[in-house]
Design an enzyme around this catalytic site. Structure first.
Site, short mmCIF file in Angstrom:
data_model
loop_
_atom_site.label_atom_id
_atom_site.label_comp_id
_atom_site.label_asym_id
_atom_site.label_seq_id
_atom_site.Cartn_x
_atom_site.Cartn_y
_atom_site.Cartn_z
N ILE A 37 46.88 47.79 44.16
CA ILE A 37 47.43 47.71 45.51
C ILE A 37 48.91 47.37 45.46
O ILE A 37 49.62 47.45 46.45
CB ILE A 37 46.63 46.68 46.33
CG1 ILE A 37 46.77 46.90 47.82
CG2 ILE A 37 46.99 45.26 45.95
CD1 ILE A 37 45.81 46.07 48.64
N TYR A 80 34.49 32.41 45.62
CA TYR A 80 34.62 33.27 44.43
C TYR A 80 33.26 33.42 43.74
O TYR A 80 32.82 34.54 43.45
CB TYR A 80 35.64 32.63 43.49
CG TYR A 80 35.91 33.37 42.20
CD1 TYR A 80 36.53 34.62 42.20
CD2 TYR A 80 35.59 32.80 40.96
CE1 TYR A 80 36.82 35.28 41.00
CE2 TYR A 80 35.88 33.45 39.77
CZ TYR A 80 36.49 34.68 39.80
OH TYR A 80 36.78 35.34 38.61
P1 NAD Z 1 44.39 39.42 38.43
O1 NAD Z 1 44.46 38.58 39.65
O2 NAD Z 1 45.35 39.18 37.34
O3 NAD Z 1 44.48 40.97 38.83
C1 NAD Z 1 43.79 41.49 39.93
C2 NAD Z 1 44.53 42.71 40.41
O4 NAD Z 1 43.82 43.22 41.54
C3 NAD Z 1 45.97 42.42 40.86
O5 NAD Z 1 46.87 43.25 40.15
C4 NAD Z 1 45.96 42.73 42.34
O6 NAD Z 1 47.17 43.31 42.80
C5 NAD Z 1 44.80 43.71 42.46
N1 NAD Z 1 44.21 43.77 43.80
C6 NAD Z 1 44.04 42.76 44.69
N2 NAD Z 1 43.50 43.24 45.82
C7 NAD Z 1 43.30 44.56 45.62
C8 NAD Z 1 42.77 45.61 46.43
N3 NAD Z 1 42.34 45.41 47.69
N4 NAD Z 1 42.71 46.86 45.90
C9 NAD Z 1 43.15 47.10 44.64
N5 NAD Z 1 43.70 46.15 43.85
C10 NAD Z 1 43.76 44.90 44.34
O7 NAD Z 1 42.88 39.34 37.89
P2 NAD Z 1 42.36 39.48 36.39
O8 NAD Z 1 42.52 38.18 35.75
O9 NAD Z 1 42.94 40.69 35.77
O10 NAD Z 1 40.81 39.65 36.68
C11 NAD Z 1 40.20 40.92 36.83
C12 NAD Z 1 38.74 40.70 37.10
O11 NAD Z 1 38.16 39.90 36.06
C13 NAD Z 1 38.42 39.97 38.41
O12 NAD Z 1 37.24 40.49 38.97
C14 NAD Z 1 38.18 38.55 37.97
O13 NAD Z 1 37.33 37.86 38.85
C15 NAD Z 1 37.52 38.77 36.62
N6 NAD Z 1 37.64 37.61 35.75
C16 NAD Z 1 38.86 37.22 35.28
C17 NAD Z 1 38.97 36.09 34.48
C18 NAD Z 1 40.30 35.61 33.97
O14 NAD Z 1 40.36 34.50 33.40
N7 NAD Z 1 41.38 36.38 34.09
C19 NAD Z 1 37.82 35.37 34.14
C20 NAD Z 1 36.59 35.78 34.66
C21 NAD Z 1 36.52 36.93 35.45
C1 AKB Z 2 39.36 31.72 37.46
O1 AKB Z 2 39.72 30.60 37.03
O2 AKB Z 2 39.20 31.99 38.66
C2 AKB Z 2 39.06 32.78 36.45
C3 AKB Z 2 37.60 32.77 36.11
C4 AKB Z 2 37.11 31.87 35.07
O3 AKB Z 2 36.85 33.48 36.72
N1 AKB Z 2 39.89 32.58 35.31
#
Ligand code: NAD
Ligand code: AKB
Length: 317
Positions: A35, A141
């Protein structure tokens, strides 16, 4: 081959997943979408499309335009941001997933859905949390993650969509910054250690959580999507983990490389409450048995690699 679409591709995971998938399948076959628009000089290596995942028409158009066969659906609000904006979190996390699943049902796409340790709650067994256990999260979440896991399983059972997912712990990386999570301290600490030799942590010193280095997280996602379906007893979502520590233990590990590094604590009650509702550690034996999950990085190897690569990135000594 049918192409691969990554939603939320400019985030912490997507920034590295798109590159890894491109190395494997050819950059022209990986369609990055978000986005936000990519920053100048940080464009994804292959095609990029603006896609708001809550707009079914946009998801459908990009899937048809590129003949997409697999969607890594990463777009989401993370735990701390979601708690600030619960209504938006529901729309993006659930609305986006529902639309991705509907488009996948109609276009025969496989779907990767990242769940989280946030899918567990205070009534979940805290230590070595089993694969199949109580899931009563107390954050919006977590609610969207449990509901997302169930919705993905439903689409598999009811419509035959090949949905697969991981319950990631906190992810640590140096390429893109984290996007508003409770575990972000474990990334920030490295930046501050290199820049200022000190860090003020928003979680308390003994807050124990599972974590994972990004190369392992990327490997897990790709390996799961390539796993032999006949071996999978579970689908949404597998516990995976690789390292486990508290802020004071991570600080001590960093101090082995930067002896004058110091840490202090200003606890943020909101993020502390979220962390306190999550497990101390996960049991990931189902992932190991069903598709051969095996991490490469322990705390020592991760810390060394983070510091080497972050020093290069920040052009620090
Ligand atoms: P992030 O926040 O770094 O990236 C998310 C991306 O989604 C952003 O670039 C944002 O611009 C985009 N976005 C937000 N709303 C949107 C929409 N309506 N349409 C399209 N794009 C949109 O997140 P991440 O750390 O890369 O995490 C990705 C996935 O992995 C998520 O589902 C998150 O819950 C999951 N996750 C991440 C972690 C972590 O530690 N990073 C841990 C567990 C789970
Ligand atoms: C968060 O802290 O929200 C993420 C996760 C563990 O899902 N890094």
């Amino acid at each position: 081959m049918r192409r691969i679409l990554v939603t939320g591709a400019l985030g912490q995971i997507g920034s590295e997943l798109v590159t890894a998938l491109g190395e494997r399948h050819g950059t022209e076959n990986i369609v990055a979408s978000d986005i936000r628009m990519p920053a100048k000089g940080a464009e994804p290596p292959g095609p990029f499309e603006y896609v708001d995942c809550t707009a079914k028409r946009l998801v459908d158009e990009v899937v048809r335009k590129y003949d997409v066969g697999t969607i890594y659906h990463l777009a989401s609000l993370l735990s701390a941001t979601a708690e600030e904006k619960p209504q938006v979190a529901w729309d993006v996390n659930m609305g986006g997933l529902y639309r991705v699943l509907e488009v996948s049902r109609k276009n025969h796409c496989a779907v990767f859905f990242p769940s989280s340790i946030g899918a567990f709650g205070p009534s979940t067994p805290r230590n070595k949390t089993p694969q199949d256990t109580l899931q009563r999260p107390t954050t919006i979440y977590g609610v969207t993650k449990v509901a997302g896991e169930l919705l993905c399983d439903y689409y598999h059972q009811r419509f035959g969509v090949d949905t697969r997912g991981l319950r990631y712990p906190g992810l640590i990386s140096y390429v893109a910054p984290p996007g508003g999570g409770t575990t972000d301290y474990a990334v920030e600490i490295f930046y501050q250690a290199i820049r200022n030799r000190r860090y003020t942590c928003f979680l308390g010193p003994t807050t124990r959580l599972d974590m994972m280095y990004m190369p392992d997280a990327i490997k897990a996602a790709i390996d799961l999507m390539n796993a032999d379906a006949s071996r999978l007893k579970h689908r949404n979502a597998f516990n995976v983990t690789s390292v486990n520590f508290t802020p004071e233990q991570l600080a001590a590990e960093i101090r082995a490389h930067i002896p004058d590094f110091s840490i202090d604590y200003e606890v943020d009650p909101v993020r502390q409450a979220i962390a306190d509702s999550w497990p101390d550690s996960l049991d990931d034996s189902a992932a190991r048995e069903e598709w051969g999950w095996q991490p490469d990085y322990d705390l020592e190897a991760m810390t060394r690699d983070m510091l080497v690569n972050l020093r290069k990135k920040l052009k620090a000594d």
